[in-house]
Motif scaffolding. Structure first.
Motif, mmCIF file in Angstrom:
data_model
loop_
_atom_site.group_PDB
_atom_site.id
_atom_site.type_symbol
_atom_site.label_atom_id
_atom_site.label_comp_id
_atom_site.label_asym_id
_atom_site.label_seq_id
_atom_site.Cartn_x
_atom_site.Cartn_y
_atom_site.Cartn_z
ATOM 1 N N GLY A 86 0.833 -1.203 0.000
ATOM 2 C CA GLY A 86 0.000 0.000 0.000
ATOM 3 C C GLY A 86 0.863 1.246 0.000
ATOM 4 N N GLY A 122 3.736 3.797 -0.209
ATOM 5 C CA GLY A 122 4.941 3.708 -1.040
ATOM 6 C C GLY A 122 6.193 4.138 -0.301
ATOM 7 N N TYR A 132 9.301 11.799 -8.559
ATOM 8 C CA TYR A 132 9.719 10.539 -9.197
ATOM 9 C C TYR A 132 10.517 10.795 -10.474
ATOM 10 N N LYS A 152 12.277 9.815 -2.546
ATOM 11 C CA LYS A 152 12.064 8.818 -3.589
ATOM 12 C C LYS A 152 13.362 8.516 -4.333
ATOM 13 N N PHE A 194 4.533 2.635 -8.577
ATOM 14 C CA PHE A 194 3.157 2.203 -8.373
ATOM 15 C C PHE A 194 2.575 1.636 -9.659
HETATM 16 N N1 GLN Z 1 3.751 8.953 -1.087
HETATM 17 C C1 GLN Z 1 3.422 7.726 -0.440
HETATM 18 C C2 GLN Z 1 2.427 6.966 -1.280
HETATM 19 O O1 GLN Z 1 1.852 7.484 -2.204
HETATM 20 C C3 GLN Z 1 2.779 7.897 0.906
HETATM 21 C C4 GLN Z 1 3.292 8.952 1.778
HETATM 22 C C5 GLN Z 1 2.315 9.162 2.902
HETATM 23 O O2 GLN Z 1 1.974 8.247 3.617
HETATM 24 N N2 GLN Z 1 1.843 10.361 3.010
HETATM 25 O O3 GLN Z 1 2.215 5.826 -0.988
#
Ligand code: GLN
Ligand code: PMP
Length: 413
Positions: free
Chosen positions: A51, A53, A222, A252, A336
């Motif tokens: 879930g 990232g 990214y 990232k 993702f």
């Molecule tokens: N950027 C991360 C994601 O999209 C999550 C960061 C957060 O938990 N705010 O999964």
């Protein structure tokens, strides 16, 4: 998690923020972010967390050592509000080396507490009630939350799934850009779809921005995590340098998401506006981490190697998701992937991606995020993506292999 409701006639900013991020229920209670909720679910159930990232391998040792040295050398008090000079210089050098951009490290760069603060401070500094702020939809949650916080009105242009991935609906973009448009918040490579906007798509956005005299805030966290697609910073397009704030982050690129070292650059007067707000959000943060990230930014090999290994992990997870019965849109960037569960849902007796994500730990021992968490509640895009869920592949290969084995069980479920 919820807090007790306040009287309905209150219009506190936190409620606008929660509502904008889709976290405020009709009874006034507020939910945690979807990332917090799903990470907690993963911990509670022992499921593999695909879930939220964040990488399960840290960035390079030489960067850690640089931070340790900075602590030992006594760089433990407030850093300058703009950021330490060596990091501002490293950001400027990075932009020149990769994109041939001339950036003045003293007046045109601001170091921030992650990309999140850069985004929120920019939106708060430059928009307010009566303004419209346009984002793509789906969008990263903090973009919507910050627009809610500022009191501006959020309008969107959809990314639509098709044979070439999720593509910008340029007609919808033009239609959404009214005379009240003040800012466009872009994100490429794009979370959650993995889309890398093409030069043509960016040119369409740039044309709208110029026509409406809007500021562009572009979230490029990214920027190095692409798989064959070219990342084009929108600031490099004609007429864009004077109206663009470009945001990135070391989280990232260098796998130090917990350090929260980010930055933005743009014309001095826009940077001054953002600095004015930022200095009263955090003033400054991460004093010993900033010089370490300055060292990291000189290193182009680490992000290149990360992107190459992510491309393999993307293929592994995408094939596994297809074998499990999802339809998958292969991402050209980010870490993702969006998976469409339309074929699986009826067989599992489930209504949509939200139900699937709530049940996935029990059904398959895996956690994912519903795509509608990145949409305005009830929007046309939310409806179109109601069966989509987002998985991350920034996990070790053996973790992904185990996840793929578990997900294969969905076919028999
Ligand atoms: N950027 C991360 C994601 O999209 C999550 C960061 C957060 O938990 N705010 O999964
Ligand atoms: N923008 C996007 C698109 C993201 O996915 C994230 C989260 N990783 C952020 C911003 C936040 O970055 P940071 O952790 O540097 O605040």
């Amino acid at each position: 998690m919820s807090t007790s409701p306040l009287p309905a006639d209150r219009t506190d900013r936190w409620q606008a923020t929660a509502r904008a991020a889709g976290l405020l229920a009709a009874d006034g209670t507020v939910a945690a972010t979807i990332f917090a909720e799903m990470s907690a679910l993963a911990v509670r159930t022992g499921a593999i967390n695909l879930g939220q990232g964040f990488p399960d391998v840290d960035g390079p040792d030489f960067v850690k050592q640089a931070a340790i040295r900075a602590i030992e050398d006594g760089r433990n008090q407030y850093a300058p509000g703009d950021g330490v000079p060596e990091l501002r210089r490293a950001v400027a050098a990075h932009q020149e080396r990769h994109y041939a951009l001339a950036v003045d490290p003293d007046n045109e760069v601001l170091v921030t507490t992650g990309a999140t603060e850069a985004l929120t401070a920019s939106i708060l500094a430059l928009t307010g009630p009566g303004d419209e702020v346009l984002t793509l939809e789906p969008f990263y949650d903090s973009h919507a939350a910050a627009i809610g916080m500022s009191g501006a009105t959020h309008v969107t242009a959809p990314l639509v799934p098709g044979p070439d991935g999720f593509r910008l609906d340029v007609e919808a973009l033009r239609a959404a850009a009214s005379s009240r448009l003040r800012m466009i918040v872009l994100n490429s490579p794009h979370n959650p779809t993995g889309t890398v906007l093409t030069r043509d798509e960016l040119a369409a956005v740039a044309a709208v921005a110029r026509e409406r005299d809007a500021i562009v805030v572009t979230d490029e966290v990214y920027e190095h995590l692409t798989f064959g697609a070219e990342h084009v910073p929108v600031v490099t397009l004609p007429g864009m340098a004077e109206r663009t704030l470009t945001i990135s982050s070391s989280g990232k690129t260098f796998s130090f998401t917990g350090w929260k070292v980010g930055w933005l650059h743009g014309p001095a007067e826009l940077v001054t506006a953002v600095r004015t707000v930022k200095q009263f959000l955090t003033y400054t943060s991460g004093a010993p981490f900033q010089p370490a990230i300055a060292r990291a930014l000189d290193d182009d090999e680490t992000p290149r190697a990360l992107a190459a290994s992510l491309a393999e992990r993307r293929d592994l997870l995408c094939s596994g998701l297809e074998a499990a019965g999802f339809r998958v849109t292969r991402p050209a960037g980010t870490y993702f992937v969006m998976a469409d569960a339309t074929d699986l849902l009826p067989r599992l007796g489930l209504r949509d991606g939200v139900e699937l994500c709530r049940r996935l730990p029990e059904l398959a021992g895996v956690v994912a995020i519903p795509a509608t968490a990145f949409c305005r509640p009830g929007s046309a895009t939310a409806q179109a993506l109601s069966a989509h869920v987002r998985f991350t592949f920034v996990k070790r290969e053996e973790v992904l292999r185990e996840a793929v084995v578990r997900l294969a069980g969905l076919r028999e479920a």
